[in-house]
Design a protein around this motif. Structure first.
Motif, mmCIF file in Angstrom:
data_model
loop_
_atom_site.group_PDB
_atom_site.id
_atom_site.type_symbol
_atom_site.label_atom_id
_atom_site.label_comp_id
_atom_site.label_asym_id
_atom_site.label_seq_id
_atom_site.Cartn_x
_atom_site.Cartn_y
_atom_site.Cartn_z
ATOM 1 N N THR A 5 -3.388 62.205 -30.079
ATOM 2 C CA THR A 5 -4.605 61.618 -29.524
ATOM 3 C C THR A 5 -4.344 60.210 -28.999
ATOM 4 O OG1 THR A 5 -5.936 62.896 -31.092
ATOM 5 C CG2 THR A 5 -6.996 61.024 -30.031
ATOM 6 N N LEU A 6 -3.479 59.486 -29.679
ATOM 7 C CA LEU A 6 -3.231 58.100 -29.319
ATOM 8 C C LEU A 6 -2.295 57.948 -28.130
ATOM 9 C CD1 LEU A 6 -2.804 56.550 -32.875
ATOM 10 C CD2 LEU A 6 -4.625 56.027 -31.262
ATOM 11 N N ALA A 7 -1.430 58.899 -27.894
ATOM 12 C CA ALA A 7 -0.389 58.750 -26.886
ATOM 13 C C ALA A 7 -0.855 59.204 -25.515
ATOM 14 C CB ALA A 7 0.849 59.523 -27.298
ATOM 15 N N SER A 8 -0.318 58.559 -24.475
ATOM 16 C CA SER A 8 -0.676 58.909 -23.105
ATOM 17 C C SER A 8 0.204 60.017 -22.551
ATOM 18 C CB SER A 8 -0.581 57.671 -22.206
ATOM 19 O OG SER A 8 0.755 57.180 -22.185
ATOM 20 N N ALA A 9 1.288 60.362 -23.236
ATOM 21 C CA ALA A 9 2.194 61.419 -22.796
ATOM 22 C C ALA A 9 2.805 62.091 -24.018
ATOM 23 C CB ALA A 9 3.297 60.848 -21.902
ATOM 24 N N PRO A 10 3.149 63.380 -23.908
ATOM 25 C CA PRO A 10 3.707 64.090 -25.072
ATOM 26 C C PRO A 10 4.967 63.444 -25.616
ATOM 27 C CG PRO A 10 3.063 65.653 -23.375
ATOM 28 C CD PRO A 10 2.932 64.289 -22.763
ATOM 29 N N GLU A 11 5.829 62.961 -24.721
ATOM 30 C CA GLU A 11 7.064 62.346 -25.206
ATOM 31 C C GLU A 11 6.797 61.043 -25.966
ATOM 32 O OE1 GLU A 11 6.729 61.407 -20.726
ATOM 33 O OE2 GLU A 11 6.347 63.079 -22.098
ATOM 34 N N ASP A 12 5.711 60.360 -25.596
ATOM 35 C CA ASP A 12 5.367 59.145 -26.326
ATOM 36 C C ASP A 12 4.750 59.470 -27.681
ATOM 37 O OD1 ASP A 12 6.376 57.509 -24.402
ATOM 38 O OD2 ASP A 12 4.456 57.050 -23.460
ATOM 39 N N ALA A 13 4.049 60.607 -27.775
ATOM 40 C CA ALA A 13 3.532 61.047 -29.076
ATOM 41 C C ALA A 13 4.685 61.333 -30.027
ATOM 42 C CB ALA A 13 2.666 62.290 -28.903
ATOM 43 N N PRO A 76 8.788 42.486 -26.265
ATOM 44 C CA PRO A 76 8.494 41.965 -24.920
ATOM 45 C C PRO A 76 7.480 42.818 -24.167
ATOM 46 C CG PRO A 76 10.842 41.869 -25.360
ATOM 47 C CD PRO A 76 10.239 42.651 -26.481
ATOM 48 N N ALA A 77 7.586 44.157 -24.317
ATOM 49 C CA ALA A 77 6.635 45.030 -23.626
ATOM 50 C C ALA A 77 5.221 44.819 -24.141
ATOM 51 C CB ALA A 77 7.047 46.492 -23.814
ATOM 52 N N ALA A 78 5.075 44.677 -25.458
ATOM 53 C CA ALA A 78 3.746 44.457 -26.026
ATOM 54 C C ALA A 78 3.238 43.050 -25.729
ATOM 55 C CB ALA A 78 3.781 44.704 -27.528
ATOM 56 N N HIS A 79 4.136 42.080 -25.677
ATOM 57 C CA HIS A 79 3.726 40.689 -25.449
ATOM 58 C C HIS A 79 3.134 40.504 -24.058
ATOM 59 C CE1 HIS A 79 4.226 36.252 -24.980
ATOM 60 N NE2 HIS A 79 3.962 36.257 -26.282
ATOM 61 N N ARG A 80 3.491 41.356 -23.118
ATOM 62 C CA ARG A 80 2.941 41.263 -21.771
ATOM 63 C C ARG A 80 1.475 41.699 -21.722
ATOM 64 N NH1 ARG A 80 8.394 42.640 -20.354
ATOM 65 N NH2 ARG A 80 7.968 44.877 -20.532
ATOM 66 N N MET A 81 1.007 42.354 -22.783
ATOM 67 C CA MET A 81 -0.394 42.770 -22.864
ATOM 68 C C MET A 81 -1.194 41.644 -23.518
ATOM 69 S SD MET A 81 0.216 46.643 -24.263
ATOM 70 C CE MET A 81 1.442 47.726 -23.497
ATOM 71 N N ARG A 82 -2.225 41.195 -22.848
ATOM 72 C CA ARG A 82 -2.972 40.048 -23.337
ATOM 73 C C ARG A 82 -3.532 40.291 -24.740
ATOM 74 N NH1 ARG A 82 -7.470 37.756 -19.387
ATOM 75 N NH2 ARG A 82 -5.542 37.456 -18.195
ATOM 76 N N GLU A 83 -3.993 41.502 -24.999
ATOM 77 C CA GLU A 83 -4.621 41.779 -26.282
ATOM 78 C C GLU A 83 -3.626 41.792 -27.441
ATOM 79 O OE1 GLU A 83 -4.298 43.722 -23.681
ATOM 80 O OE2 GLU A 83 -4.308 45.872 -24.171
ATOM 81 N N ALA A 84 -2.331 41.870 -27.132
ATOM 82 C CA ALA A 84 -1.324 41.951 -28.191
ATOM 83 C C ALA A 84 -0.486 40.690 -28.318
ATOM 84 C CB ALA A 84 -0.405 43.147 -27.948
ATOM 85 N N ARG A 85 -0.695 39.721 -27.464
ATOM 86 C CA ARG A 85 0.216 38.575 -27.388
ATOM 87 C C ARG A 85 0.281 37.792 -28.700
ATOM 88 N NH1 ARG A 85 -0.901 35.972 -22.022
ATOM 89 N NH2 ARG A 85 -0.032 37.992 -21.428
ATOM 90 N N LEU A 86 -0.870 37.449 -29.241
ATOM 91 C CA LEU A 86 -0.880 36.674 -30.482
ATOM 92 C C LEU A 86 -0.313 37.475 -31.652
ATOM 93 C CD1 LEU A 86 -4.315 34.815 -30.255
ATOM 94 C CD2 LEU A 86 -2.021 33.904 -29.857
ATOM 95 N N LEU A 87 -0.589 38.773 -31.676
ATOM 96 C CA LEU A 87 -0.049 39.624 -32.736
ATOM 97 C C LEU A 87 1.472 39.644 -32.688
ATOM 98 C CD1 LEU A 87 -0.218 41.750 -34.979
ATOM 99 C CD2 LEU A 87 -0.526 43.485 -33.188
ATOM 100 N N ILE A 88 2.038 39.784 -31.505
ATOM 101 C CA ILE A 88 3.495 39.838 -31.383
ATOM 102 C C ILE A 88 4.116 38.516 -31.798
ATOM 103 C CG2 ILE A 88 5.408 40.061 -29.762
ATOM 104 C CD1 ILE A 88 4.016 42.684 -30.532
ATOM 105 N N GLU A 145 1.220 52.721 -18.371
ATOM 106 C CA GLU A 145 2.266 52.001 -17.651
ATOM 107 C C GLU A 145 3.514 51.768 -18.497
ATOM 108 O OE1 GLU A 145 -1.703 51.345 -16.113
ATOM 109 O OE2 GLU A 145 -0.823 50.868 -18.076
ATOM 110 N N VAL A 146 3.456 52.097 -19.772
ATOM 111 C CA VAL A 146 4.568 51.866 -20.691
ATOM 112 C C VAL A 146 5.076 53.198 -21.221
ATOM 113 C CG1 VAL A 146 5.251 50.829 -22.893
ATOM 114 C CG2 VAL A 146 3.699 49.600 -21.361
ATOM 115 N N SER A 147 6.389 53.348 -21.263
ATOM 116 C CA SER A 147 7.009 54.530 -21.874
ATOM 117 C C SER A 147 7.563 54.138 -23.236
ATOM 118 C CB SER A 147 8.122 55.091 -20.990
ATOM 119 O OG SER A 147 8.842 56.092 -21.689
ATOM 120 N N LEU A 148 6.851 54.516 -24.287
ATOM 121 C CA LEU A 148 7.338 54.209 -25.634
ATOM 122 C C LEU A 148 8.646 54.929 -25.902
ATOM 123 C CD1 LEU A 148 6.952 52.895 -28.395
ATOM 124 C CD2 LEU A 148 5.580 54.882 -29.066
#
Length: 276
Positions: A5-13, A76-88, A145-148
Motif C-alpha cells: 500500500t505504501l509503495a509506488s511500484a512493486p519493486e519498491d514494495a 541525500p534522496a530523502a533530504h531533497r524532500m522538504r518534509e523530510a529535511r529536518l528528520l534526516i 520520482e524516487v526508486s527505493l
C-alpha cells in the motif's frame, strides 16, 4: 498498512520489506550480543572480554558501515524532500551518537562499563531504525520520482566498499565458525561430552526469547550465539520446540554447536547450545 500500500511500484514494495528485514537482523544481532555481555560481566569476566571484543567487531563491520552507506545513498534522496529535511538532519546526528557510543564501547575499561555503553548503543539503534522504518523508508517508497530499489542497490554497493581491517575480517571468519570442526548438530538429549547432561550449569547464561519481539527473535539468537566463546555454552528458553531455528543455526554455522534439550514444555522449552 502493508508495504504494498505504501509503495509506488512493486519493486519498491519488495525493497521496503527487504530494508526492514535487514534492520531487524541488525537490531536482533546487536540485542543478542548485548544480552550475552550483560550476563557474562558478573559471571565470567574472561568470557565477557571476548564478548566485548566480538561486539566491537560486529559494530565495525556491520553497524557503522550500514550508517555510512545510508548517508551516502538514502539520506541525500530523502533530504531533497522538504518534509523530510529536518528528520534526516536529526538522523545524521544520531549516527554521530552511534559512532561515539561505539568508540566508548571500544575503549571501555571493564566489563561493567562496556555493558553500560552497549545497552545505550542498543537503545539508540532500535529507536533510530524505528524512525527509518516508520518514516524515511515509506516516504521514499511511495514517492514516484524516487526508486527505493535503486537506492538500496547503491547502498549495498557502498557498503561493500566500506573500509575494513584484516583484524575485523579475521574476527568474522572465526565467529562464522569456518575454523570449527565440520560436525552436525547432535540429536536431542546428548551434549557431546561438553558438559554434564540434564541440568543447566550455574554460570551458563540464558536467553529467554519468549520476551523478544517476533521480528528480531531469530536474529537475537544468532547474535547471542555469535557471542558465546568456544568451550562455553548458552541456554535458550523458548515457548515452543524451535526446530526451524535449529535448522537455521546449523545451516549458518555447521557443526559449531552441540545441542541438548534440558526441558520439553509444556510451558517452556530449554536447550543448551555448547560451542565446541
Amino acid at each position: 498498512m502493508s508495504a504494498l500500500t505504501l509503495a509506488s511500484a512493486p519493486e519498491d514494495a519488495t525493497a521496503l520489506e527487504s530494508a526492514e528485514a535487514h534492520h531487524a537482523r541488525l537490531a536482533g544481532e546487536l540485542a543478542g550480543r548485548v544480552r550475552m555481555l550483560f550476563t557474562a560481566k558478573d559471571r565470567d569476566p574472561s568470557a565477557a572480554e571476548k564478548i566485548h571484543a566480538g561486539l566491537v567487531a560486529f559494530c565495525d563491520r556491520s553497524l557503522l558501515p550500514h550508517a555510512a552507506a545510508e548517508e551516502a545513498t538514502l539520506y541525500p534522496a530523502a533530504h531533497r524532500m522538504r518534509e523530510a529535511r529536518l528528520l534526516i538532519e536529526s538522523l545524521i546526528g544520531e549516527h554521530r551518537c552511534l559512532t561515539a557510543l561505539v568508540d566508548a564501547l571500544r575503549t571501555a575499561p571493564d566489563p561493567a562499563s562496556a555493558a553500560a555503553d552497549a545497552r545505550a548503543l542498543q537503545v539508540l539503534f532500535e529507536e533510530h531504525v524505528a524512525k527509518e522504518n516508520g518514516l524515511v523508508l515509506p516516504l521514499l517508497a511511495m514517492t514516484p520520482e524516487v526508486s527505493l530499489a535503486a537506492l538500496l542497490e547503491d547502498m549495498h554497493q557502498h557498503f561493500a566498499t566500506y573500509p575494513s581491517t584484516e583484524d575485523i575480517q579475521e574476527d568474522r571468519h572465526h565467529e562464522e565458525g569456518h575454523d570449527m570442526h565440520d560436525e552436525g548438530i547432535e540429536e536431542p538429549g546428548g551434549c557431546g561430552g561438553v558438559c554434564a547432561c540434564g541440568a543447566q550449569q550455574a554460570d551458563e547464561p540464558a536467553l529467554d526469547v519468549r520476551e523478544v519481539p517476533h521480528a528480531i527473535r531469530h536474529a537475537t539468537v544468532f547474535g547471542a550465539l555469535d557471542a558465546v566463546p568456544a568451550g562455553t555454552a548458552m541456554v535458550l528458553i523458548a515457548h515452543h520446540d524451535p526446530l526451524p531455528l535449529l535448522a537455521q543455526i546449523e545451516q549458518r554455522n555447521p557443526g559449531v554447536f552441540a545441542v541438548e534439550y534440558l526441558e520439553r514444555g509444556p510451558e517452556a522449552w530449554r536447550l543448551r547450545f555448547s560451542h565446541r
